[in-house]
Design an enzyme around this catalytic site. Structure first.
Site, short mmCIF file in Angstrom:
data_model
loop_
_atom_site.label_atom_id
_atom_site.label_comp_id
_atom_site.label_asym_id
_atom_site.label_seq_id
_atom_site.Cartn_x
_atom_site.Cartn_y
_atom_site.Cartn_z
CG ASP A 67 -0.25 -0.45 2.52
OD1 ASP A 67 1.00 -0.43 2.56
OD2 ASP A 67 -0.95 -0.80 3.47
CG ASN A 136 -8.74 -1.37 11.90
OD1 ASN A 136 -7.80 -2.04 11.45
ND2 ASN A 136 -9.19 -0.29 11.28
CG HIS A 138 -5.72 -2.17 8.71
ND1 HIS A 138 -5.83 -0.85 9.05
CD2 HIS A 138 -4.40 -2.47 8.84
CE1 HIS A 138 -4.65 -0.37 9.37
NE2 HIS A 138 -3.76 -1.33 9.25
CD GLU A 143 -8.61 1.24 7.75
OE1 GLU A 143 -8.45 0.22 8.46
OE2 GLU A 143 -8.13 2.34 8.03
C1 GLP Z 1 -0.25 0.01 8.75
C2 GLP Z 1 -0.02 -0.71 7.40
C3 GLP Z 1 -0.23 -2.19 7.54
C4 GLP Z 1 0.37 -2.64 8.85
C5 GLP Z 1 -0.46 -2.10 9.99
C6 GLP Z 1 0.11 -2.38 11.37
O1 GLP Z 1 -1.05 1.09 8.69
N1 GLP Z 1 -0.80 -0.21 6.31
O2 GLP Z 1 0.36 -2.87 6.42
O3 GLP Z 1 0.37 -4.03 8.94
O4 GLP Z 1 -0.79 -0.77 9.80
O5 GLP Z 1 1.23 -1.59 11.62
P1 GLP Z 1 2.28 -1.88 12.78
O6 GLP Z 1 3.00 -3.10 12.36
O7 GLP Z 1 3.17 -0.69 12.82
O8 GLP Z 1 1.49 -2.09 14.01
#
Ligand code: GLP
Length: 261
Positions: A67, A136, A138, A143
């Site tokens: 993304d 959440n 995702h 989302e």
């Molecule tokens: C982000 C990314 C995801 C990631 C998630 C968790 O916003 N878009 O690909 O897995 O949120 O992030 P973190 O690993 O920093 O908790």
């Protein structure tokens, strides 16, 4: 799903990296699916070690990030293009020309999204997709209520995701409101999926996605339908799993070659 519970976050990185490396070793020119965020950093560190020690060759690898934010200059240090370059491309000595990130600053975002999905298919599909999970539920930036059939597209970020990601920016208003993300349908086409989660903040999302009903309210639950999904979590992220003891028993009972550590 294969669920592996590790004593700590470091071991999560080690086990997940070993799994990723094993898939890569099966191909001369592997296609890697990359995630940003803090969760996969330990995987990248371990893969870097393997590359440095000559145990893993990624010089012919292609990579696709999940993304990118919309409306953030690609040169911004928190654009996912910059993050992937800093945390993956450089340390793993990947060929930058073969590392792809959705074009969140394209004039025509819908065309950029469709092109990205096509490029993944033309590369032969992702061999192993690395995933973190949002609080959440995702994956990528899919989302809650994202369609399980979705392809790479524009999404609006939830208030919770923007708040979670505020730590990378000076203030909440600097966190972009939109993104381009691979769809759940796109992610599901990867041959292998390795999802990692560490820390108690992820426990509800892990429990709902692994043991709850498959529901678009917990997007990662779609992985219950994936044939080769591995979920690697530390004790804190595993806290909500009702069958934790069973997963431990299954993993401990595997022959050595089926374990990753
Ligand atoms: C982000 C990314 C995801 C990631 C998630 C968790 O916003 N878009 O690909 O897995 O949120 O992030 P973190 O690993 O920093 O908790």
């Amino acid at each position: 799903m294969e669920i592996i519970i590790c004593p700590d976050a470091e071991e999560v990185g080690r086990v997940a990296a070993a799994k990723v490396a094993r898939v890569c070793a099966g191909s001369e020119a592997p296609v890697l699916g990359l995630a940003t965020g803090s969760s996969p950093l330990a995987i990248y560190a371990d893969l870097q070690r393997m590359v440095a020690e000559g145990r893993l060759d990624l010089s012919r690898a292609t990579a696709f990030a999940l993304d990118e934010y919309v409306g953030l200059d690609p040169s911004h240090p928190e654009s996912y293009r910059s993050v992937i370059h800093r945390t993956v491309t450089e340390p793993l000595s990947l060929d930058p020309a073969r590392v792809h990130v959705p074009e969140g600053s394209a004039q025509d975002l819908e065309a950029a999204a469709a092109d990205y999905d096509r490029a993944i298919r033309e590369a032969g599909g992702v061999d192993v997709q690395i995933l973190g999970i949002g609080s959440n539920g995702h994956i990528g930036f899919n989302e809650p209520t994202s369609s399980f059939a979705s392809r790479t597209r524009i999404k609006t970020l939830t208030a919770r995701t923007r708040a979670d990601n505020q730590r990378f920016f000076d203030s909440l208003d600097q966190v972009p409101t939109h993104c381009l993300t691979q769809g759940l349908g796109t992610i599901m086409e990867a041959d292998h999926v390795v999802l990692v989660a560490q820390g108690s903040a992820k426990a509800p999302a892990v429990a709902a996605s692994v043991e709850g009903p498959v529901s678009s309210m917990w997007p990662a639950s779609v992985l219950q339908h994936h044939q080769r999904a591995t979920v690697v979590v530390d004790e804190a992220a595993a806290a909500g799993l009702r069958l934790a003891d069973y997963y431990r028993e299954v993993y401990a009972g595997k022959p050595e070659w089926q374990r990753f550590a």
